[in-house]
Write a protein that holds these residues in place. Structure first.
Motif, PDB file in Angstrom:
ATOM      1  N   LEU A  11       0.826  -1.207   0.000  1.00 20.37           N
ATOM      2  CA  LEU A  11       0.000   0.000   0.000  1.00 20.37           C
ATOM      3  C   LEU A  11       0.859   1.256   0.000  1.00 20.37           C
ATOM      4  N   GLU A  12       1.928   1.253   0.795  1.00 21.86           N
ATOM      5  CA  GLU A  12       2.831   2.404   0.824  1.00 21.86           C
ATOM      6  C   GLU A  12       3.525   2.576  -0.525  1.00 21.86           C
ATOM      7  N   PHE A  13       3.896   1.475  -1.139  1.00 20.79           N
ATOM      8  CA  PHE A  13       4.531   1.542  -2.460  1.00 20.79           C
ATOM      9  C   PHE A  13       3.585   2.167  -3.472  1.00 20.79           C
ATOM     10  N   VAL A  14       2.319   1.728  -3.465  1.00 14.00           N
ATOM     11  CA  VAL A  14       1.322   2.272  -4.379  1.00 14.00           C
ATOM     12  C   VAL A  14       1.108   3.763  -4.104  1.00 14.00           C
ATOM     13  N   CYS A  15       1.047   4.146  -2.832  1.00  9.77           N
ATOM     14  CA  CYS A  15       0.859   5.560  -2.489  1.00  9.77           C
ATOM     15  C   CYS A  15       2.016   6.405  -2.996  1.00  9.77           C
ATOM     16  N   SER A  16       3.234   5.890  -2.877  1.00  9.34           N
ATOM     17  CA  SER A  16       4.395   6.649  -3.359  1.00  9.34           C
ATOM     18  C   SER A  16       4.348   6.807  -4.877  1.00  9.34           C
ATOM     19  N   LEU A  17       3.887   5.778  -5.571  1.00  7.13           N
ATOM     20  CA  LEU A  17       3.743   5.879  -7.032  1.00  7.13           C
ATOM     21  C   LEU A  17       2.687   6.924  -7.390  1.00  7.13           C
ATOM     22  N   GLY A  18       1.598   6.967  -6.615  1.00  8.73           N
ATOM     23  CA  GLY A  18       0.552   7.953  -6.851  1.00  8.73           C
ATOM     24  C   GLY A  18       1.041   9.370  -6.636  1.00  8.73           C
ATOM     25  N   VAL A  19       1.806   9.593  -5.564  1.00 11.75           N
ATOM     26  CA  VAL A  19       2.346  10.931  -5.295  1.00 11.75           C
ATOM     27  C   VAL A  19       3.278  11.371  -6.422  1.00 11.75           C
TER      28      VAL A  19
END
Length: 272
Positions: free
Chosen positions: A108-116
């Protein structure tokens, strides 16, 4: 208990991933130039076409006013997806995915970083291009006001949903699926009513178009620019569809990530 706390959602880990990618961008001016170059070329081409068509009379001149709006919103969709996918591919090229998945960083954190990073990359390209559109063609994207925020949210979530599935496929099948990162978004273009109303499509194709969130955004943009009416109903439908598709995309990504772990694809990406 200690392991649970260690693996809890951490904005700090997301920030670390974002800073890593920002350092990558800062260290390479060609990367920054490319982010601005393609949307600028697209906007200039369509902007001059709009200028010519706008000099005509009748309905053609009226329709011309929506061309720049369409291309700039389409660029939000495309660049939002590419920003997500390219950031993910940077980690693949660096053979770093296996390391990240074995670190405290959660999926989830990885996906959030990609989104940012998707939004960071998008704004780097969108802000100067929108200013060029304002200076050369008198089109003020930011003048759309509150509707622009809803347009942006809907388009970015559509882009992320598509890119999440593509990232999962690349994890599972390797860089042989890399081309999907550049082409997946464009599959939707003919049926997303980018440059023409949904009504011009064949009846069967209209059903497909209304199942795609971007169709509602572009119909809403035309209603705002041509008729001066903000269609909140269209935005609500787009938000509902995006919630469904994004939820499905997250589940698909997690399933493909688990499949990559089982098949050993994550470790293979570190040694190829």
């Amino acid at each position: 208990m200690r392991d649970i706390a260690y693996r809890a959602f951490s904005p700090a880990r997301i920030g670390a991933m974002v800073m890593r990618q920002i350092y990558v961008l800062r260290s390479s001016w060609p990367r920054l130039l490319e982010i601005v170059y393609w949307p600028a070329m697209s906007m200039l081409t369509w902007g001059f076409l709009q200028t010519w068509v706008g000099q005509q009379s009748g309905s053609a001149a009226a329709a011309a006013g929506t061309l720049l709006g369409s291309i700039l919103l389409w660029d939000i969709l495309v660049r939002g997806g590419l920003g997500f996918s390219i950031t993910f591919l940077e980690e693949m090229y660096a053979k770093n995915i296996g390391n990240l998945m074995m670190s405290p960083l959660t999926p989830l954190e990885f996906v959030c970083s990609l989104g940012v990073m998707s939004i960071v990359r998008l704004l780097i390209g969108l802000v100067p291009v929108s200013l060029i559109a304002l200076v050369l063609f008198g089109f003020n994207l930011w003048g759309l006001g509150f509707p622009l925020i809803l347009f942006f949210i809907n388009l970015i979530f559509t882009a992320w949903a598509v890119s999440l599935v593509v990232a999962g496929l690349i994890l599972r099948h390797g860089l042989g699926a890399e081309s999907l990162a550049w082409t997946a978004i464009f599959i939707m273009m003919p049926l997303s009513a980018v440059f023409y109303p949904v009504a011009v499509l064949p009846p069967a194709a209209q059903y497909v178009a209304w199942a795609l969130p971007p169709s509602y955004v572009f119909e809403g943009m035309r209603a705002l620019l041509v008729e001066g009416v903000f269609r909140s109903d269209l935005m609500l439908w787009a938000l509902c569809l995006n919630a469904i598709y994004f939820g499905i995309a997250v589940l698909v990504f997690l399933r493909l990530l688990d499949g990559a772990r089982t098949a050993g694809s994550l470790l293979a990406s570190n040694t190829e």
